[in-house]
Design a protein around this motif. Structure first.
Motif, short mmCIF file in Angstrom:
data_model
loop_
_atom_site.label_atom_id
_atom_site.label_comp_id
_atom_site.label_asym_id
_atom_site.label_seq_id
_atom_site.Cartn_x
_atom_site.Cartn_y
_atom_site.Cartn_z
N GLU A 13 13.05 7.47 -17.05
CA GLU A 13 12.54 7.15 -15.71
C GLU A 13 13.62 7.37 -14.65
O GLU A 13 13.34 7.88 -13.57
N SER A 14 14.86 7.00 -14.96
CA SER A 14 15.94 7.20 -13.98
C SER A 14 16.21 8.68 -13.73
O SER A 14 16.53 9.08 -12.61
N SER A 15 16.05 9.51 -14.76
CA SER A 15 16.21 10.95 -14.58
C SER A 15 15.10 11.53 -13.69
O SER A 15 15.35 12.38 -12.85
N LEU A 16 13.88 11.05 -13.91
CA LEU A 16 12.77 11.52 -13.08
C LEU A 16 12.96 11.12 -11.62
O LEU A 16 12.67 11.90 -10.72
N GLU A 17 13.48 9.91 -11.41
CA GLU A 17 13.78 9.47 -10.05
C GLU A 17 14.87 10.33 -9.43
O GLU A 17 14.82 10.66 -8.25
N ALA A 18 15.88 10.69 -10.22
CA ALA A 18 16.96 11.53 -9.73
C ALA A 18 16.45 12.92 -9.35
O ALA A 18 16.89 13.50 -8.35
N ILE A 19 15.51 13.44 -10.12
CA ILE A 19 14.93 14.75 -9.80
C ILE A 19 14.16 14.67 -8.48
O ILE A 19 14.23 15.58 -7.65
N LYS A 20 13.45 13.56 -8.26
CA LYS A 20 12.76 13.37 -6.98
C LYS A 20 13.76 13.29 -5.83
O LYS A 20 13.53 13.84 -4.75
N GLU A 21 14.88 12.63 -6.08
CA GLU A 21 15.94 12.50 -5.06
C GLU A 21 16.50 13.88 -4.71
O GLU A 21 16.74 14.18 -3.53
N ILE A 22 16.67 14.73 -5.70
CA ILE A 22 17.17 16.09 -5.46
C ILE A 22 16.15 16.90 -4.66
O ILE A 22 16.50 17.64 -3.74
N ALA A 23 14.88 16.73 -4.97
CA ALA A 23 13.83 17.42 -4.21
C ALA A 23 13.82 16.95 -2.75
O ALA A 23 13.63 17.76 -1.83
N GLU A 24 14.06 15.66 -2.53
CA GLU A 24 14.12 15.13 -1.17
C GLU A 24 15.30 15.71 -0.41
O GLU A 24 15.21 15.95 0.79
N LEU A 25 16.41 15.97 -1.11
CA LEU A 25 17.56 16.59 -0.47
C LEU A 25 17.20 17.98 0.06
O LEU A 25 17.65 18.37 1.15
N SER A 26 16.42 18.72 -0.69
CA SER A 26 15.99 20.05 -0.23
C SER A 26 15.11 19.94 1.00
O SER A 26 15.24 20.72 1.95
N ASP A 27 14.22 18.95 1.01
CA ASP A 27 13.38 18.73 2.18
C ASP A 27 14.21 18.33 3.40
O ASP A 27 13.96 18.80 4.51
N LEU A 28 15.20 17.48 3.18
CA LEU A 28 16.07 17.06 4.28
C LEU A 28 16.89 18.22 4.82
O LEU A 28 17.13 18.32 6.02
N GLU A 29 17.32 19.11 3.93
CA GLU A 29 18.07 20.29 4.38
C GLU A 29 17.20 21.16 5.28
O GLU A 29 17.65 21.63 6.33
#
Length: 136
Positions: A13-29
């Motif tokens: 679950e923590s890995s899946l959350e981290a993947i979502k966090e990385i996707a959010e970084l792309s959106d923020l960029e």
């Protein structure tokens, strides 16, 4: 770096959350790039340039063609484009990718540290940390 093949990888679950966090970084960029571009265009065309003040003692010249051309909105916009700090704009734009990659590296390191006891998940996050990308 070429991504390793990891068979039967199950992410926690923590890995899946981290993947979502990385996707959010792309959106923020993407959002930050849009904001930088909008700000640059606003500084050029949005009235950030100052027009000459009336009563400046130039009344005798204000009716001449040369004065009208030089003080026109087109001329002022052209000068604003020329005078704009393009170097700073492009440095800021390129720095966004560096900031995003630095954050991804921190996330991957944290996840690799958390999953040291799970070899497949550790290998996945280690590869991300070392620069593995599905875009290659």
């Amino acid at each position: 770096m070429k991504c390793p093949t990891i068979v039967n990888l199950e992410l926690s679950e923590s890995s899946l959350e981290a993947i979502k966090e990385i996707a959010e970084l792309s959106d923020l960029e993407k959002l930050a790039r849009s904001a930088l571009l909008f700000g640059q265009l606003w500084s050029i065309f949005g009235g950030a340039s100052k027009k000459g003040a009336s009563g400046s003692g130039l009344e005798q010249y204000e009716k001449s063609l040369a004065f009208k051309v030089a003080s026109s909105d087109t001329a002022q916009s052209g000068y604003a484009i020329y005078a704009s700090n393009w170097e700073l704009f492009f440095k800021a734009n390129s720095s966004l990718s560096a900031i995003k990659l630095s954050q991804i590296e921190k996330i991957a390191f944290r996840q690799a540290s958390l999953h040291f006891q799970k070899p497949k998940e550790y290998q996945f996050w280690r590869a991300i940390y070392l620069g593995c990308s599905i875009d290659e």
